[in-house]
Design a protein around this motif. Structure first.
Motif, PDB file in Angstrom:
ATOM      1  N   VAL A 118       0.851  -1.189   0.000  1.00 44.24           N
ATOM      2  CA  VAL A 118       0.000   0.000   0.000  1.00 44.24           C
ATOM      3  C   VAL A 118       0.890   1.242   0.000  1.00 44.24           C
ATOM      4  N   ASP A 119       0.639   2.112  -0.962  1.00 40.15           N
ATOM      5  CA  ASP A 119       1.365   3.371  -1.114  1.00 40.15           C
ATOM      6  C   ASP A 119       1.152   4.251   0.114  1.00 40.15           C
ATOM      7  N   GLU A 120       2.242   4.643   0.756  1.00 38.61           N
ATOM      8  CA  GLU A 120       2.152   5.480   1.944  1.00 38.61           C
ATOM      9  C   GLU A 120       1.515   6.835   1.653  1.00 38.61           C
ATOM     10  N   ALA A 121       1.544   7.288   0.407  1.00 37.49           N
ATOM     11  CA  ALA A 121       0.979   8.595   0.042  1.00 37.49           C
ATOM     12  C   ALA A 121      -0.534   8.639   0.242  1.00 37.49           C
ATOM     13  N   LEU A 122      -1.196   7.492   0.208  1.00 37.34           N
ATOM     14  CA  LEU A 122      -2.646   7.460   0.414  1.00 37.34           C
ATOM     15  C   LEU A 122      -3.032   7.904   1.830  1.00 37.34           C
ATOM     16  N   ALA A 123      -2.097   7.840   2.764  1.00 40.15           N
ATOM     17  CA  ALA A 123      -2.378   8.236   4.152  1.00 40.15           C
ATOM     18  C   ALA A 123      -2.708   9.719   4.271  1.00 40.15           C
ATOM     19  N   ALA A 124      -2.386  10.499   3.266  1.00 38.23           N
ATOM     20  CA  ALA A 124      -2.642  11.943   3.307  1.00 38.23           C
ATOM     21  C   ALA A 124      -4.115  12.294   3.133  1.00 38.23           C
ATOM     22  N   TYR A 125      -4.938  11.327   2.760  1.00 40.01           N
ATOM     23  CA  TYR A 125      -6.351  11.591   2.479  1.00 40.01           C
ATOM     24  C   TYR A 125      -7.241  10.972   3.556  1.00 40.01           C
ATOM     25  N   PRO A 126      -8.170  11.750   4.114  1.00 41.14           N
ATOM     26  CA  PRO A 126      -9.052  11.216   5.147  1.00 41.14           C
ATOM     27  C   PRO A 126     -10.016  10.160   4.608  1.00 41.14           C
ATOM     28  N   GLU A 127     -10.329  10.256   3.327  1.00 37.27           N
ATOM     29  CA  GLU A 127     -11.174   9.256   2.669  1.00 37.27           C
ATOM     30  C   GLU A 127     -10.560   8.951   1.317  1.00 37.27           C
ATOM     31  N   ILE A 128     -10.451   7.664   1.018  1.00 39.50           N
ATOM     32  CA  ILE A 128      -9.958   7.255  -0.296  1.00 39.50           C
ATOM     33  C   ILE A 128     -11.012   6.384  -0.952  1.00 39.50           C
ATOM     34  N   TRP A 129     -10.904   6.258  -2.252  1.00 41.23           N
ATOM     35  CA  TRP A 129     -11.858   5.480  -3.034  1.00 41.23           C
ATOM     36  C   TRP A 129     -11.117   4.396  -3.811  1.00 41.23           C
ATOM     37  N   ALA A 130     -11.678   3.198  -3.814  1.00 40.40           N
ATOM     38  CA  ALA A 130     -11.084   2.072  -4.535  1.00 40.40           C
ATOM     39  C   ALA A 130     -12.122   1.460  -5.458  1.00 40.40           C
ATOM     40  N   ALA A 131     -11.647   0.753  -6.460  1.00 41.95           N
ATOM     41  CA  ALA A 131     -12.549   0.058  -7.386  1.00 41.95           C
ATOM     42  C   ALA A 131     -13.303  -1.031  -6.641  1.00 41.95           C
ATOM     43  N   GLY A 132     -14.530  -1.266  -7.087  1.00 39.90           N
ATOM     44  CA  GLY A 132     -15.399  -2.240  -6.434  1.00 39.90           C
ATOM     45  C   GLY A 132     -15.578  -3.539  -7.194  1.00 39.90           C
ATOM     46  N   GLY A 133     -14.607  -3.917  -8.020  1.00 43.57           N
ATOM     47  CA  GLY A 133     -14.676  -5.193  -8.725  1.00 43.57           C
ATOM     48  C   GLY A 133     -15.047  -5.092 -10.191  1.00 43.57           C
ATOM     49  N   THR A 134     -15.497  -3.906 -10.628  1.00 39.94           N
ATOM     50  CA  THR A 134     -15.795  -3.650 -12.043  1.00 39.94           C
ATOM     51  C   THR A 134     -15.376  -2.214 -12.354  1.00 39.94           C
ATOM     52  N   PRO A 135     -15.234  -1.865 -13.628  1.00 39.28           N
ATOM     53  CA  PRO A 135     -14.879  -0.487 -13.975  1.00 39.28           C
ATOM     54  C   PRO A 135     -15.966   0.545 -13.652  1.00 39.28           C
ATOM     55  N   HIS A 136     -17.155   0.110 -13.276  1.00 41.17           N
ATOM     56  CA  HIS A 136     -18.254   1.025 -12.956  1.00 41.17           C
ATOM     57  C   HIS A 136     -18.572   1.083 -11.463  1.00 41.17           C
ATOM     58  N   THR A 137     -17.785   0.418 -10.627  1.00 45.58           N
ATOM     59  CA  THR A 137     -18.088   0.398  -9.197  1.00 45.58           C
ATOM     60  C   THR A 137     -16.887   0.850  -8.376  1.00 45.58           C
ATOM     61  N   VAL A 138     -17.180   1.618  -7.328  1.00 46.55           N
ATOM     62  CA  VAL A 138     -16.158   2.133  -6.421  1.00 46.55           C
ATOM     63  C   VAL A 138     -16.718   2.133  -5.002  1.00 46.55           C
ATOM     64  N   PHE A 139     -15.840   2.267  -4.014  1.00 42.73           N
ATOM     65  CA  PHE A 139     -16.299   2.376  -2.624  1.00 42.73           C
ATOM     66  C   PHE A 139     -15.298   3.197  -1.824  1.00 42.73           C
ATOM     67  N   PRO A 140     -15.797   3.880  -0.781  1.00 45.69           N
ATOM     68  CA  PRO A 140     -14.921   4.684   0.072  1.00 45.69           C
ATOM     69  C   PRO A 140     -14.418   3.879   1.275  1.00 45.69           C
ATOM     70  N   LEU A 141     -13.244   4.252   1.737  1.00 50.17           N
ATOM     71  CA  LEU A 141     -12.707   3.701   2.973  1.00 50.17           C
ATOM     72  C   LEU A 141     -11.576   4.597   3.437  1.00 50.17           C
ATOM     73  N   THR A 142     -11.077   4.348   4.621  1.00 46.94           N
ATOM     74  CA  THR A 142      -9.939   5.111   5.123  1.00 46.94           C
ATOM     75  C   THR A 142      -8.653   4.367   4.783  1.00 46.94           C
ATOM     76  N   TYR A 143      -7.561   5.088   4.914  1.00 40.40           N
ATOM     77  CA  TYR A 143      -6.250   4.477   4.681  1.00 40.40           C
ATOM     78  C   TYR A 143      -6.030   3.295   5.621  1.00 40.40           C
ATOM     79  N   ASP A 144      -6.323   3.500   6.898  1.00 36.61           N
ATOM     80  CA  ASP A 144      -6.130   2.411   7.870  1.00 36.61           C
ATOM     81  C   ASP A 144      -6.992   1.195   7.510  1.00 36.61           C
ATOM     82  N   GLU A 145      -8.212   1.443   7.043  1.00 40.81           N
ATOM     83  CA  GLU A 145      -9.067   0.330   6.630  1.00 40.81           C
ATOM     84  C   GLU A 145      -8.477  -0.393   5.430  1.00 40.81           C
TER      85      GLU A 145
END
Length: 158
Positions: A118-145
């Protein structure tokens, strides 16, 4: 309710709940297959997008969760993690390792665990978004999560 989600995204949803992560999968009307597209669709900085990049290293898949604002320096990463040569996985290797297509690879929901960094630079954001298994789906989470969800080691990727 997850019945409206694509099968791949339901697997991701179930993995999120099993990890006690409450972020909901969002289905976007247009593809978010790149960090720039995802950031534009969500109205967030591109750096807050957690790109799931699959590489091949030491004859096995390697998942790197990197900030959308960074490019992975594979030579430097190989040195930092004590690996041999790291190369971008082919589309077939990505699907085999993750069960998901390029542009929609989630940090979880794979057929088997994948060594993850996991890129340490992502820790700078209180909320990050990742792909949800398809190119049309995403979900939010924290860096620690994200670190907990993937079991990944934190590293500087560029």
């Amino acid at each position: 309710m997850t019945t409206h989600l694509p099968v791949r995204s339901r697997l991701v949803h179930d993995a999120l709940r099993a990890a006690d992560i409450s972020g909901e999968i969002v289905v976007l009307p247009d593809s978010a297959a790149t960090a720039a597209l995802a950031a534009a669709a969500l109205g967030v900085e591109v750096g807050a997008i957690a790109n799931s990049l699959v590489f091949w290293a030491d004859d096995a898949p390697l998942l790197v969760m990197t900030s959308g604002a960074h490019r992975v320096d594979t030579k430097l990463l190989a040195e930092r993690i004590g690996s041999g040569r790291i190369a971008r996985a082919t589309p077939d290797q990505v699907r085999e390792a993750t069960g998901q297509a390029i542009g929609g690879v989630a940090p979880t929901g794979h057929p088997a665990p994948i060594r993850t960094y996991v890129d340490e630079a992502l820790a700078a954001y209180p909320e990050i978004w990742a792909a949800g298994g398809t190119p049309h789906t995403v979900f939010p989470l924290t860096y620690d999560e994200l670190v907990r969800l993937t079991g990944g080691d934190v590293v500087k990727v560029d």
